[in-house]
Design a protein around this motif. Sequence first.
Motif, PDB file in Angstrom:
ATOM      1  N   SER A  34       0.833  -1.204   0.000  1.00 62.69           N
ATOM      2  CA  SER A  34       0.000   0.000   0.000  1.00 62.69           C
ATOM      3  C   SER A  34       0.872   1.260   0.000  1.00 62.69           C
ATOM      4  O   SER A  34       0.592   2.222  -0.723  1.00 62.69           O
ATOM      5  CB  SER A  34      -0.910  -0.015   1.235  1.00 62.69           C
ATOM      6  OG  SER A  34      -1.714   1.143   1.269  1.00 62.69           O
ATOM      7  N   ARG A  35       1.946   1.209   0.781  1.00 64.84           N
ATOM      8  CA  ARG A  35       2.855   2.367   0.842  1.00 64.84           C
ATOM      9  C   ARG A  35       3.553   2.567  -0.500  1.00 64.84           C
ATOM     10  O   ARG A  35       3.676   3.710  -0.981  1.00 64.84           O
ATOM     11  CB  ARG A  35       3.876   2.157   1.953  1.00 64.84           C
ATOM     12  CG  ARG A  35       4.812   3.342   2.141  1.00 64.84           C
ATOM     13  CD  ARG A  35       5.817   3.092   3.255  1.00 64.84           C
ATOM     14  NE  ARG A  35       6.792   4.164   3.313  1.00 64.84           N
ATOM     15  CZ  ARG A  35       7.937   4.105   3.988  1.00 64.84           C
ATOM     16  NH1 ARG A  35       8.216   3.027   4.712  1.00 64.84           N
ATOM     17  NH2 ARG A  35       8.792   5.111   3.981  1.00 64.84           N
ATOM     18  N   ALA A  36       4.016   1.488  -1.121  1.00 63.63           N
ATOM     19  CA  ALA A  36       4.694   1.594  -2.416  1.00 63.63           C
ATOM     20  C   ALA A  36       3.747   2.134  -3.484  1.00 63.63           C
ATOM     21  O   ALA A  36       4.132   2.986  -4.303  1.00 63.63           O
ATOM     22  CB  ALA A  36       5.244   0.236  -2.829  1.00 63.63           C
ATOM     23  N   LEU A  37       2.509   1.659  -3.480  1.00 60.93           N
ATOM     24  CA  LEU A  37       1.526   2.136  -4.453  1.00 60.93           C
ATOM     25  C   LEU A  37       1.264   3.624  -4.271  1.00 60.93           C
ATOM     26  O   LEU A  37       1.192   4.384  -5.250  1.00 60.93           O
ATOM     27  CB  LEU A  37       0.225   1.343  -4.305  1.00 60.93           C
ATOM     28  CG  LEU A  37      -0.941   1.778  -5.202  1.00 60.93           C
ATOM     29  CD1 LEU A  37      -0.576   1.647  -6.679  1.00 60.93           C
ATOM     30  CD2 LEU A  37      -2.196   0.958  -4.885  1.00 60.93           C
ATOM     31  N   TYR A  38       1.154   4.058  -3.026  1.00 62.64           N
ATOM     32  CA  TYR A  38       0.914   5.481  -2.743  1.00 62.64           C
ATOM     33  C   TYR A  38       2.064   6.333  -3.279  1.00 62.64           C
ATOM     34  O   TYR A  38       1.838   7.359  -3.938  1.00 62.64           O
ATOM     35  CB  TYR A  38       0.758   5.693  -1.239  1.00 62.64           C
ATOM     36  CG  TYR A  38       0.744   7.153  -0.834  1.00 62.64           C
ATOM     37  CD1 TYR A  38      -0.403   7.920  -0.983  1.00 62.64           C
ATOM     38  CD2 TYR A  38       1.889   7.765  -0.331  1.00 62.64           C
ATOM     39  CE1 TYR A  38      -0.410   9.266  -0.636  1.00 62.64           C
ATOM     40  CE2 TYR A  38       1.891   9.104   0.018  1.00 62.64           C
ATOM     41  CZ  TYR A  38       0.738   9.854  -0.132  1.00 62.64           C
ATOM     42  OH  TYR A  38       0.745  11.190   0.207  1.00 62.64           O
ATOM     43  N   ILE A  39       3.308   5.917  -3.014  1.00 60.54           N
ATOM     44  CA  ILE A  39       4.477   6.678  -3.466  1.00 60.54           C
ATOM     45  C   ILE A  39       4.465   6.792  -4.988  1.00 60.54           C
ATOM     46  O   ILE A  39       4.652   7.873  -5.558  1.00 60.54           O
ATOM     47  CB  ILE A  39       5.782   6.016  -2.983  1.00 60.54           C
ATOM     48  CG1 ILE A  39       5.919   6.132  -1.458  1.00 60.54           C
ATOM     49  CG2 ILE A  39       6.998   6.660  -3.660  1.00 60.54           C
ATOM     50  CD1 ILE A  39       7.074   5.322  -0.874  1.00 60.54           C
ATOM     51  N   ARG A  40       4.227   5.677  -5.658  1.00 65.32           N
ATOM     52  CA  ARG A  40       4.280   5.680  -7.122  1.00 65.32           C
ATOM     53  C   ARG A  40       3.165   6.515  -7.730  1.00 65.32           C
ATOM     54  O   ARG A  40       3.389   7.249  -8.703  1.00 65.32           O
ATOM     55  CB  ARG A  40       4.228   4.237  -7.626  1.00 65.32           C
ATOM     56  CG  ARG A  40       5.550   3.502  -7.425  1.00 65.32           C
ATOM     57  CD  ARG A  40       5.469   2.012  -7.675  1.00 65.32           C
ATOM     58  NE  ARG A  40       6.796   1.424  -7.778  1.00 65.32           N
ATOM     59  CZ  ARG A  40       7.054   0.129  -7.783  1.00 65.32           C
ATOM     60  NH1 ARG A  40       6.047  -0.749  -7.708  1.00 65.32           N
ATOM     61  NH2 ARG A  40       8.298  -0.316  -7.880  1.00 65.32           N
TER      62      ARG A  40
ATOM     63  N   VAL B 178       3.127   1.965 -11.462  1.00 66.01           N
ATOM     64  CA  VAL B 178       1.876   1.843 -10.714  1.00 66.01           C
ATOM     65  C   VAL B 178       1.200   0.516 -11.063  1.00 66.01           C
ATOM     66  O   VAL B 178       0.686  -0.192 -10.184  1.00 66.01           O
ATOM     67  CB  VAL B 178       0.938   3.029 -11.017  1.00 66.01           C
ATOM     68  CG1 VAL B 178      -0.433   2.818 -10.391  1.00 66.01           C
ATOM     69  CG2 VAL B 178       1.552   4.332 -10.497  1.00 66.01           C
ATOM     70  N   ALA B 179       1.228   0.153 -12.349  1.00 63.22           N
ATOM     71  CA  ALA B 179       0.673  -1.139 -12.770  1.00 63.22           C
ATOM     72  C   ALA B 179       1.381  -2.286 -12.061  1.00 63.22           C
ATOM     73  O   ALA B 179       0.747  -3.277 -11.659  1.00 63.22           O
ATOM     74  CB  ALA B 179       0.797  -1.292 -14.278  1.00 63.22           C
ATOM     75  N   ASN B 180       2.683  -2.161 -11.881  1.00 65.04           N
ATOM     76  CA  ASN B 180       3.439  -3.202 -11.183  1.00 65.04           C
ATOM     77  C   ASN B 180       2.970  -3.344  -9.738  1.00 65.04           C
ATOM     78  O   ASN B 180       2.791  -4.466  -9.233  1.00 65.04           O
ATOM     79  CB  ASN B 180       4.932  -2.867 -11.225  1.00 65.04           C
ATOM     80  CG  ASN B 180       5.796  -3.992 -10.705  1.00 65.04           C
ATOM     81  OD1 ASN B 180       5.812  -5.079 -11.268  1.00 65.04           O
ATOM     82  ND2 ASN B 180       6.498  -3.752  -9.610  1.00 65.04           N
ATOM     83  N   SER B 181       2.753  -2.213  -9.068  1.00 64.57           N
ATOM     84  CA  SER B 181       2.255  -2.261  -7.694  1.00 64.57           C
ATOM     85  C   SER B 181       0.849  -2.857  -7.632  1.00 64.57           C
ATOM     86  O   SER B 181       0.531  -3.634  -6.722  1.00 64.57           O
ATOM     87  CB  SER B 181       2.242  -0.851  -7.078  1.00 64.57           C
ATOM     88  OG  SER B 181       3.518  -0.500  -6.590  1.00 64.57           O
ATOM     89  N   LEU B 182       0.000  -2.491  -8.584  1.00 63.01           N
ATOM     90  CA  LEU B 182      -1.353  -3.039  -8.619  1.00 63.01           C
ATOM     91  C   LEU B 182      -1.328  -4.554  -8.799  1.00 63.01           C
ATOM     92  O   LEU B 182      -2.079  -5.290  -8.157  1.00 63.01           O
ATOM     93  CB  LEU B 182      -2.147  -2.397  -9.758  1.00 63.01           C
ATOM     94  CG  LEU B 182      -2.486  -0.910  -9.591  1.00 63.01           C
ATOM     95  CD1 LEU B 182      -2.995  -0.342 -10.911  1.00 63.01           C
ATOM     96  CD2 LEU B 182      -3.524  -0.704  -8.488  1.00 63.01           C
ATOM     97  N   ASN B 183      -0.444  -5.021  -9.672  1.00 63.73           N
ATOM     98  CA  ASN B 183      -0.342  -6.458  -9.906  1.00 63.73           C
ATOM     99  C   ASN B 183       0.175  -7.179  -8.661  1.00 63.73           C
ATOM    100  O   ASN B 183      -0.283  -8.276  -8.319  1.00 63.73           O
ATOM    101  CB  ASN B 183       0.572  -6.726 -11.096  1.00 63.73           C
ATOM    102  CG  ASN B 183       0.361  -8.095 -11.695  1.00 63.73           C
ATOM    103  OD1 ASN B 183      -0.631  -8.330 -12.367  1.00 63.73           O
ATOM    104  ND2 ASN B 183       1.280  -9.012 -11.445  1.00 63.73           N
ATOM    105  N   ASN B 184       1.143  -6.541  -7.965  1.00 62.67           N
ATOM    106  CA  ASN B 184       1.637  -7.127  -6.712  1.00 62.67           C
ATOM    107  C   ASN B 184       0.515  -7.253  -5.688  1.00 62.67           C
ATOM    108  O   ASN B 184       0.390  -8.280  -5.000  1.00 62.67           O
ATOM    109  CB  ASN B 184       2.751  -6.250  -6.139  1.00 62.67           C
ATOM    110  CG  ASN B 184       4.025  -6.311  -6.946  1.00 62.67           C
ATOM    111  OD1 ASN B 184       4.217  -7.221  -7.751  1.00 62.67           O
ATOM    112  ND2 ASN B 184       4.904  -5.341  -6.750  1.00 62.67           N
ATOM    113  N   PHE B 185      -0.281  -6.201  -5.579  1.00 66.52           N
ATOM    114  CA  PHE B 185      -1.419  -6.207  -4.654  1.00 66.52           C
ATOM    115  C   PHE B 185      -2.400  -7.324  -5.014  1.00 66.52           C
ATOM    116  O   PHE B 185      -2.885  -8.068  -4.153  1.00 66.52           O
ATOM    117  CB  PHE B 185      -2.146  -4.861  -4.719  1.00 66.52           C
ATOM    118  CG  PHE B 185      -2.161  -4.124  -3.415  1.00 66.52           C
ATOM    119  CD1 PHE B 185      -2.545  -4.748  -2.238  1.00 66.52           C
ATOM    120  CD2 PHE B 185      -1.795  -2.788  -3.361  1.00 66.52           C
ATOM    121  CE1 PHE B 185      -2.568  -4.059  -1.037  1.00 66.52           C
ATOM    122  CE2 PHE B 185      -1.811  -2.088  -2.171  1.00 66.52           C
ATOM    123  CZ  PHE B 185      -2.199  -2.732  -1.002  1.00 66.52           C
ATOM    124  N   ALA B 186      -2.684  -7.437  -6.309  1.00 62.62           N
ATOM    125  CA  ALA B 186      -3.635  -8.446  -6.770  1.00 62.62           C
ATOM    126  C   ALA B 186      -3.129  -9.854  -6.461  1.00 62.62           C
ATOM    127  O   ALA B 186      -3.900 -10.725  -6.021  1.00 62.62           O
ATOM    128  CB  ALA B 186      -3.879  -8.282  -8.263  1.00 62.62           C
TER     129      ALA B 186
END
Length: 462
Positions: free
Chosen positions: A375-381, A392-400
């Motif tokens: 969540s923190r990484a996604l916010y920063i990006r 951001v897509a990479n963070s979303l995929n990690n979250f998923a």
Amino acid sequence: MRQGDKDAAKSVFHGVLDKEGASVALAAYQLGQMAEGDLNYAEAMRMYKKAVVLEEDKPEYLLAAGKMARKLAEFKQAQEWLEHLREIREAEGDGANLGNVLNELALVYKDQFQLAKADFLHRRALDVREKIFGEEHQDTAESLNDLAFLCREQCRYEEAESLFKRAVDTREKIFGKDHPDVAESLNNLAGLYRTQARYTEAELLYQRSLEIKEKTLVPHHPSIATSLNNIAMFYKNKGKYFDAELLYQRALSIKEKSIGEAHPSFAITLNNLVNLYRDQGRYIEAEPLYYRALNVREKIFGRDHQHIAGSYEGIATLYKNQGKCAEAEHLYQKAIDIKERLLGKDHLSLAVTICNLADLYQNQEMYQEAEKLNSRALYIREEILGKEHPSVANSLNNFANLYRLQKRYAEAEPLYQRALSIMREKFPGGHPKVDRYQKDYDELKQKMAEQQAAATQEKNHV
């Protein structure tokens, strides 16, 4: 100094440092120049600071100190000195010196991911240089090149390509088609194509760049090693590990002979070779080389620098791949601490390390901790790059992926869809990550279908 007796010169300069007057600042500046030439950046910074304190309006001192502060990742200090120098140069009018400081200041803001400020300054520097020198000048080509890198950072690929091509054309007009500077511009354009997964075009330009350098430079020139390193990275990304290893080793041999082991560039190539070994599972070969690269960086930058954090992160990933979770966590935390202290808590480089630590926690089924970090990484990006960037897509995929592992399928699905939408829009010609994200999403749909089938079967049974 003119006689080449550096030790005697240093002795005389040091003898001046405890005196008074303008000569003290000049001695400190000259000692800084000598220390920088010896790759003793910490000492160079100490001397430049002394010179600037003694003569705070001297342009040469401010520029040298600002550049060194940027090299040592002391971005706030670099910004302060270069902004002051900018005021001095603007008072003089739109001259070549103003163009130089605007370009250097833009790089400082880019390093801090203040991209709007960097963009404004790069464009102004380009405008100043074009007015003074015209379109066919090396400084103009430099501005085109630096602005292109910034556009690539922002995923403005069409504009980046146009600017890189203009830089190539400008340098060809100035120097001819077979010149090392032209080769460098071709190399930069190839890097853009690699980012876009335009691999055939990238490989042709990489090879052409190398051919020019090998034809025009001495056999052991560091620039040849840089091209070899870049082609090796390209081969690694394509899975051609044997070819990549040969090129990395050749690049290291050239750098060892030309610039020596105690140079940042040597450590970079060494680190790239070690990453190759790590990705192949050659852990026994990789570990001592990681620590060798770390030692080189500590001698140059000291122990509190983002390059040191990068070395810690590389070793941590090595340990993570070996299942040495405690050792990996300790080093990831050390890297995060250094980056937070030097770069701030909302820096893009920090997001990469946070994602790596989140992945470590996810592998240990520490899902709550992993979710907080993702969540923190996604916010920063999203804050720095906007919501439609590949990172951001990479963070979303990690979250998923994290939600899928926890069987939180309904939460995972829209994240996969959004990640795929971003990547398809940015890379309409296709990209390996699109294929990977699609595979992850297909696995989710399979799990959802199995879950639905099981629920239907249970209902029918009841």
